[in-house]
Design an enzyme around this catalytic site. Structure first.
Site, mmCIF file in Angstrom:
data_model
loop_
_atom_site.group_PDB
_atom_site.id
_atom_site.type_symbol
_atom_site.label_atom_id
_atom_site.label_comp_id
_atom_site.label_asym_id
_atom_site.label_seq_id
_atom_site.Cartn_x
_atom_site.Cartn_y
_atom_site.Cartn_z
ATOM 1 N N HIS A 1 0.847 -1.198 0.000
ATOM 2 C CA HIS A 1 0.000 0.000 0.000
ATOM 3 C C HIS A 1 0.881 1.246 0.000
ATOM 4 O O HIS A 1 0.670 2.169 -0.795
ATOM 5 C CB HIS A 1 -0.921 -0.007 1.224
ATOM 6 C CG HIS A 1 -1.596 1.300 1.508
ATOM 7 N ND1 HIS A 1 -2.649 1.765 0.755
ATOM 8 C CD2 HIS A 1 -1.364 2.253 2.444
ATOM 9 C CE1 HIS A 1 -3.036 2.951 1.230
ATOM 10 N NE2 HIS A 1 -2.262 3.269 2.253
ATOM 11 N N ASP B 1 6.107 22.616 -26.066
ATOM 12 C CA ASP B 1 6.018 21.265 -25.511
ATOM 13 C C ASP B 1 7.070 21.163 -24.424
ATOM 14 O O ASP B 1 7.723 22.151 -24.097
ATOM 15 C CB ASP B 1 6.271 20.212 -26.609
ATOM 16 C CG ASP B 1 5.587 18.894 -26.286
ATOM 17 O OD1 ASP B 1 5.993 18.270 -25.292
ATOM 18 O OD2 ASP B 1 4.650 18.499 -26.999
ATOM 19 N N TRP C 1 7.049 -0.307 3.743
ATOM 20 C CA TRP C 1 7.517 0.322 2.507
ATOM 21 C C TRP C 1 8.954 0.802 2.640
ATOM 22 O O TRP C 1 9.628 1.032 1.655
ATOM 23 C CB TRP C 1 6.602 1.485 2.111
ATOM 24 C CG TRP C 1 6.882 2.781 2.798
ATOM 25 C CD1 TRP C 1 6.406 3.181 4.001
ATOM 26 C CD2 TRP C 1 7.716 3.840 2.328
ATOM 27 N NE1 TRP C 1 6.887 4.428 4.316
ATOM 28 C CE2 TRP C 1 7.694 4.863 3.300
ATOM 29 C CE3 TRP C 1 8.472 4.044 1.167
ATOM 30 C CZ2 TRP C 1 8.407 6.051 3.169
ATOM 31 C CZ3 TRP C 1 9.181 5.240 1.051
ATOM 32 C CH2 TRP C 1 9.148 6.221 2.035
ATOM 33 N N SER D 1 12.620 6.494 -13.886
ATOM 34 C CA SER D 1 11.496 7.238 -14.445
ATOM 35 C C SER D 1 11.408 8.632 -13.840
ATOM 36 O O SER D 1 11.293 9.631 -14.563
ATOM 37 C CB SER D 1 10.203 6.465 -14.198
ATOM 38 O OG SER D 1 9.098 7.315 -14.278
ATOM 39 N N SER D 2 11.484 8.731 -12.513
ATOM 40 C CA SER D 2 11.287 10.069 -11.948
ATOM 41 C C SER D 2 12.488 10.969 -12.193
ATOM 42 O O SER D 2 12.330 12.182 -12.331
ATOM 43 C CB SER D 2 10.900 10.034 -10.473
ATOM 44 O OG SER D 2 11.500 8.982 -9.818
ATOM 45 N N HIS E 1 13.548 11.552 3.476
ATOM 46 C CA HIS E 1 12.970 12.808 3.902
ATOM 47 C C HIS E 1 12.749 13.801 2.761
ATOM 48 O O HIS E 1 11.655 14.331 2.620
ATOM 49 C CB HIS E 1 13.657 13.456 5.096
ATOM 50 C CG HIS E 1 12.703 14.441 5.680
ATOM 51 N ND1 HIS E 1 11.678 14.063 6.496
ATOM 52 C CD2 HIS E 1 12.505 15.745 5.425
ATOM 53 C CE1 HIS E 1 10.917 15.099 6.743
ATOM 54 N NE2 HIS E 1 11.397 16.146 6.108
ATOM 55 N N GLU F 1 12.147 12.999 -0.096
ATOM 56 C CA GLU F 1 11.023 12.390 -0.800
ATOM 57 C C GLU F 1 9.696 12.918 -0.248
ATOM 58 O O GLU F 1 8.739 13.161 -0.992
ATOM 59 C CB GLU F 1 11.098 10.866 -0.654
ATOM 60 C CG GLU F 1 9.852 10.101 -1.069
ATOM 61 C CD GLU F 1 9.623 10.096 -2.561
ATOM 62 O OE1 GLU F 1 10.552 10.502 -3.294
ATOM 63 O OE2 GLU F 1 8.537 9.701 -2.997
ATOM 64 N N TYR G 1 9.142 15.822 0.809
ATOM 65 C CA TYR G 1 8.906 17.141 0.229
ATOM 66 C C TYR G 1 8.665 17.057 -1.269
ATOM 67 O O TYR G 1 7.987 17.912 -1.833
ATOM 68 C CB TYR G 1 10.057 18.087 0.590
ATOM 69 C CG TYR G 1 9.994 18.369 2.055
ATOM 70 C CD1 TYR G 1 9.020 19.220 2.547
ATOM 71 C CD2 TYR G 1 10.805 17.701 2.951
ATOM 72 C CE1 TYR G 1 8.881 19.424 3.905
ATOM 73 C CE2 TYR G 1 10.674 17.892 4.304
ATOM 74 C CZ TYR G 1 9.706 18.758 4.777
ATOM 75 O OH TYR G 1 9.553 18.934 6.116
ATOM 76 N N SER H 1 -1.038 27.492 -4.190
ATOM 77 C CA SER H 1 -0.706 28.895 -4.441
ATOM 78 C C SER H 1 -1.287 29.408 -5.750
ATOM 79 O O SER H 1 -1.329 30.609 -5.975
ATOM 80 C CB SER H 1 0.818 29.080 -4.466
ATOM 81 O OG SER H 1 1.391 28.553 -3.311
ATOM 82 N N HIS I 1 15.441 12.222 11.917
ATOM 83 C CA HIS I 1 14.288 12.306 12.818
ATOM 84 C C HIS I 1 13.307 11.164 12.565
ATOM 85 O O HIS I 1 12.370 10.993 13.314
ATOM 86 C CB HIS I 1 13.591 13.674 12.729
ATOM 87 C CG HIS I 1 12.915 13.952 11.423
ATOM 88 N ND1 HIS I 1 12.883 15.192 10.855
ATOM 89 C CD2 HIS I 1 12.256 13.152 10.563
ATOM 90 C CE1 HIS I 1 12.223 15.136 9.723
ATOM 91 N NE2 HIS I 1 11.830 13.924 9.526
ATOM 92 N N HIS I 2 13.553 10.380 11.514
ATOM 93 C CA HIS I 2 12.719 9.193 11.283
ATOM 94 C C HIS I 2 13.194 8.008 12.118
ATOM 95 O O HIS I 2 12.602 6.949 12.067
ATOM 96 C CB HIS I 2 12.746 8.802 9.808
ATOM 97 C CG HIS I 2 12.093 9.825 8.918
ATOM 98 N ND1 HIS I 2 10.770 9.774 8.588
ATOM 99 C CD2 HIS I 2 12.594 10.922 8.304
ATOM 100 C CE1 HIS I 2 10.472 10.797 7.798
ATOM 101 N NE2 HIS I 2 11.559 11.510 7.620
ATOM 102 N N THR J 1 7.498 26.638 6.422
ATOM 103 C CA THR J 1 6.164 26.075 6.198
ATOM 104 C C THR J 1 5.104 27.000 6.773
ATOM 105 O O THR J 1 4.046 27.214 6.166
ATOM 106 C CB THR J 1 6.055 24.676 6.838
ATOM 107 O OG1 THR J 1 7.221 23.945 6.500
ATOM 108 C CG2 THR J 1 4.845 23.938 6.344
ATOM 109 N N LYS K 1 4.339 29.761 4.472
ATOM 110 C CA LYS K 1 3.423 29.405 3.388
ATOM 111 C C LYS K 1 1.968 29.444 3.862
ATOM 112 O O LYS K 1 1.108 30.017 3.207
ATOM 113 C CB LYS K 1 3.767 28.030 2.815
ATOM 114 C CG LYS K 1 5.190 27.953 2.303
ATOM 115 C CD LYS K 1 5.377 26.902 1.257
ATOM 116 C CE LYS K 1 4.745 27.272 -0.048
ATOM 117 N NZ LYS K 1 5.490 28.261 -0.804
ATOM 118 N N ARG L 1 1.780 0.389 14.897
ATOM 119 C CA ARG L 1 1.398 0.284 13.491
ATOM 120 C C ARG L 1 1.841 -1.060 12.932
ATOM 121 O O ARG L 1 2.592 -1.784 13.570
ATOM 122 C CB ARG L 1 2.013 1.435 12.694
ATOM 123 C CG ARG L 1 3.514 1.434 12.711
ATOM 124 C CD ARG L 1 4.108 2.734 12.179
ATOM 125 N NE ARG L 1 4.037 2.811 10.729
ATOM 126 C CZ ARG L 1 4.919 3.462 9.963
ATOM 127 N NH1 ARG L 1 5.948 4.076 10.524
ATOM 128 N NH2 ARG L 1 4.797 3.503 8.664
#
Lengths: 291, 536
Positions: B76, B105, B141, B168-169, B252, B254, B256, B267, B301-302, B327, B330, B449
């Protein structure tokens, strides 16, 4: 060769290459995974089909681009797009190596000293699990995984390899200057010399690996030292191989007269790549061999 | 460079259906492919979530074996991150960036098609692992070794699928950078660009910097499993925590990558329906750049509970809390844009406001977790699950849905039913809170979890959460209906501006946008732009 129309951004028509190469990559990876899971024959067959598809598409795709370039379809703006593409591709490669360098630094700065009993973390690990292990580098860990091994001197083959790659960076630059000056003979000679230096590097590295495996018992299985050594130098060697292939393609294109003193981005892209491989080697020489 | 942009050269010819959808070099068609693919994946990943919530409906084991439950949670996550959020943002970038900067293009059209077509194959590789001996990857994951290495035949397929998604990315991002930096029409200065372009420009740099690092991390795993290396084996001098460091150096930024484009979308939407220019445009740009920079120095921090030295814990705690500053800028600027505006609440605006509220809730729980001593309580609980679902569902997904409601009339030329759009919104925003808010209570109470069974003390809130989950899942079927109706059946034609106060180059094109956007670079009239020195 017609002059590119400066007012036109070339947008190519439908192309079959992207989806073909995606299928090729898919087959290559399915084959590799199948093989790794122990189904050798099936894996090898699918992997080979995938690899051939990828190679075939590269011929077709680059052929298309070369054709369009020769027809003068690409103006300065298209050229700038290509430059940015190559630049950021090389940047992503830099970060690929950064992952392994980061791993190496982490291991050497923290993990090995902790295993040897330094700091709060180390006191417990060392005291309870691996009493008596003292930190050193190179190491294959407290349980000496892979058996005892030794490491060759950085001032033998690695130094020679450094000199080879550094001089190949010089020769490719001389070739580039020759291309811009329209000195064809010098260009062909020095580009050829660059390829030879690259191939010599690869031979030296192969000899070094052979020596390590046969005489020094320093293998992929030699604990963390063997793992970091081979993954860093191995991926670098792979990039040198790729670079040498690209240089050879450039040499053939030079012989066929594809490039003009003003218009030769493919050559520049490959020389950027070659310098990148060179810089990675300098980091390797420093952090893997000397320190 | 952008000043050299003039006319565009196409080799026009008749396109068959196959050529259009499989061999395309057109940014709109490829964008549609990306969006359709991620829409499909939303329901693939969503059905896994439904199964997870069904199992957790009551304490005890009802529907499945624990190992299959673990496969579901792992897959998932992978499907939603790499198959839904990231590709749908790239799809939006494909559609919008060339139109927003006045380009014909994307800069590298064939490469664009390649970055899309790698994805379906990568997901065939990944999803096929469900049917393999040993099942799909089941270690979460994040794929931590040594646990993940104990999986079955899936491991090699999972690693190669990750490699493909990474390629790809990266290719997609290279293309976006080249398009934004090289293809702007004369007069579209960097500091007049839509925020969506800015957010994607910065996101692309993040992608180029971190996807290769993920590739490196899983490559080490591949070698440990199949080639006898010992990167993650302490007995050999390696360390499984090293994987966590390398992984989160990717992981991390990722996070963002999955939220900065959302900031860009919000915005764009908020000024349109507040009928005011965006408050503090430059500050918004700098805030995004600042968040992107900080995202590289907060990764540990993870893993506060993994046993880092105190200095590491303190450094990562403070650097993480620093992110709250840009943040906050924003959030403040969106609210201030709305302040004293003449607001109207069309469907995209509802989603944007929903985003701001839900993202703030997720952001606040993030600041709570940044505190090392507090995080020891939250770590590995449902509080974390609630946090990242608030920012990824209430944040990223809401912004994507909002973007679709904002630009769909431009893409299809038709208006959708705003009744059903509003129903979709209200049903989603209520159910998503029923789904995730109770998970914060569960997490505080200590429910771990990635567990298929739990203490009966957690029963009530799990049931509430599951009901919210089924409700939220069913609501998304409304979205399918709205989109299909709008594209194929709607009789109501959209005007070229679509929204009364919409500014930006994309609104100067007719709806539906022509197959090729700006064959001749537009002459920029500053009053048509949404940002920069605007007076509207």
């Amino acid at each position: 060769m017609s002059q590119p129309d400066a007012n036109v951004y070339y947008v190519p028509h439908d192309s079959r290459w992207p989806i073909f190469i995606a299928i090729g990559m898919f087959l290559f990876m399915v084959g590799a995974a199948t093989w790794l899971n122990g189904y050798d024959t099936a894996g090898h067959i699918v992997l080979t089909i995938g690899a051939l598809t990828i190679i075939g598409v590269m011929f077709g795709w680059f052929g298309n681009v070369i054709n369009e370039s020769m027809k003068g379809r690409f103006n300065g703006q298209v050229d700038a797009s290509f430059r940015m593409g190559m630049m950021w591709f090389i940047m992503s490669e830099v970060f690929f190596f950064a992952a392994f360098f980061g791993g190496l630094f982490y291991i050497r700065t923290f993990v090995v000293p902790w295993l040897g009993g330094v700091g709060d973390k180390g006191v417990l690990t060392n005291g309870f699990i691996w009493q008596g292990f003292s930190a050193a580098w190179p190491t294959n860990g407290p349980e000496a995984v892979g058996g005892s091994f030794s490491v060759g001197s950085p001032w033998g083959i690695p130094l020679l390899n450094t000199l080879l790659l550094l001089s190949s960076s010089v020769t490719v630059t001389i070739a580039h200057h020759a291309l811009r000056a329209g000195n064809r003979k010098r260009l062909i000679g020095f580009l050829g010399l660059t390829i030879l230096l690259g191939l010599t590097f690869l031979c030296c590295q192969a000899y070094e690996y052979w020596e390590s495996y046969v005489h020094l018992n320093m293998t992929l299985h030699s604990g963390i030292y063997g793992a970091t050594f081979y993954i860093l130098t191995g991926f670098h060697g792979l990039h040198v191989t790729l670079g040498a292939i690209m240089l050879s393609v450039m040499w053939l294109r030079v012989v066929r007269g594809h490039f003009t003193p003003q218009h030769h981005f493919a050559f520049e892209a490959v020389s950027w790549y070659w310098h990148f491989v060179d810089v990675i080697w300098l980091c390797l020489f420093m952090f893997v061999y000397i320190l | 460079m952008s000043s050299t942009a003039q006319a565009v050269h196409y080799e026009e010819h008749h396109q068959s259906w196959f050529e259009r959808w499989f061999m395309s070099t057109n940014h709109k068609d490829i964008g549609t492919l990306y969006l359709s693919f991620s829409f499909l994946m939303l329901f693939v990943g969503g059905s896994m979530a439904m199964l997870i919530r069904a199992e957790l409906f009551e304490p005890g084991m009802q529907l499945m074996q624990p190992y299959f439950f673990n496969e579901l949670t792992s897959m998932h996550g992978l499907v939603m991150i790499f198959g839904v959020i990231m590709p749908s943002f790239v799809g939006l970038a494909n559609w919008m960036i060339p139109m927003q900067v006045g380009a014909p293009d994307m800069a590298l059209p064939r490469l664009n098609n390649l970055s899309f077509w790698i994805l379906p194959f990568a997901f065939i590789l990944l999803l096929s692992t469900f049917f393999m001996p040993g099942g799909a990857p089941a270690a979460g994951w994040t794929m931590y070794p040594p646990l993940v290495l104990q999986g079955g035949e899936a491991i090699a397929f999972m690693i190669f699928a990750i490699h493909l998604m990474g390629i790809s990315s990266i290719l997609g991002s290279i293309n976006i950078i080249a398009t934004i930096l090289n293809m702007r029409a004369p007069g579209v200065d960097l500091l007049k660009m839509p925020m969506f372009c800015w957010s994607w420009l910065i996101t692309s740099f993040l992608v180029i910097a971190v996807m290769p690092v993920l590739a490196g991390a899983v490559t080490m795993m591949l070698f440990d499993r199949f080639f006898g290396t010992n990167f993650f084996n302490a007995a050999a001098g390696g360390d499984s925590v090293m994987y966590q460091h390398v992984f989160w150096f990717f992981g991390h930024p990722e996070v963002y990558i999955m939220i900065l484009p959302a900031f860009g979308i919000i915005s764009e939407i908020v000024p349109t329906f507040a009928r005011k220019p965006l408050f503090g445009y430059k500050a918004m740009v700098y805030a995004i750049a600042c968040i992107a920079f900080l995202s590289f120095i907060v990764w540990a921090h993870h893993m506060f509970t993994v046993g880092m030295p105190l200095g590491g814990e303190v450094f990562f705690m403070f650097s993480t809390m620093l992110i709250a500053v840009p943040t906050g800028v924003k959030i403040f600027n969106w609210v201030t844009t709305m302040w004293k505006g003449s607001l109207s609440f069309e469907v995209p605006m509802l989603w944007a406001i929903g985003f701001i509220v839900l993202f703030s809730i997720g952001g606040f729980s993030g600041v709570m977790m940044a505190l090392v001593p507090a995080d020891f309580q939250y770590y590995g609980t449902y509080f974390i699950v609630a946090h990242f679902h608030y920012v990824l569902v209430g944040g990223a997904l809401f912004s994507i849905i909002g973007a679709v409601y904002y630009w769909l009339p431009k893409w299809s030329g038709n208006m959708y039913s705003s009744f059903w759009g509003k129903l979709h919104f209200w049903s989603s925003v209520i159910s998503v809170n029923v789904l995730f808010f109770p998970q914060q209570f569960l997490g505080f109470a200590g429910m771990p979890r990635r567990i298929p069974d739990y203490n009966v003390a957690f029963a009530d809130w799990n049931m509430v959460s599951s009901i919210g989950g089924f409700w939220f899942g069913a609501t998304q079927l409304v979205f399918v209906g709205v989109v299909i109706h709008c594209v194929f059946f709607s009789k109501q034609k959209a005007t070229s501006r679509v929204w009364e106060h919409a500014y930006g180059l994309e609104w100067t094109l007719p709806s539906p946008a022509p197959h090729h956007s700006f064959t001749v670079p537009p002459v920029i009239d500053d009053s048509q732009l949404a940002h920069g020195d605007v007076t509207h």
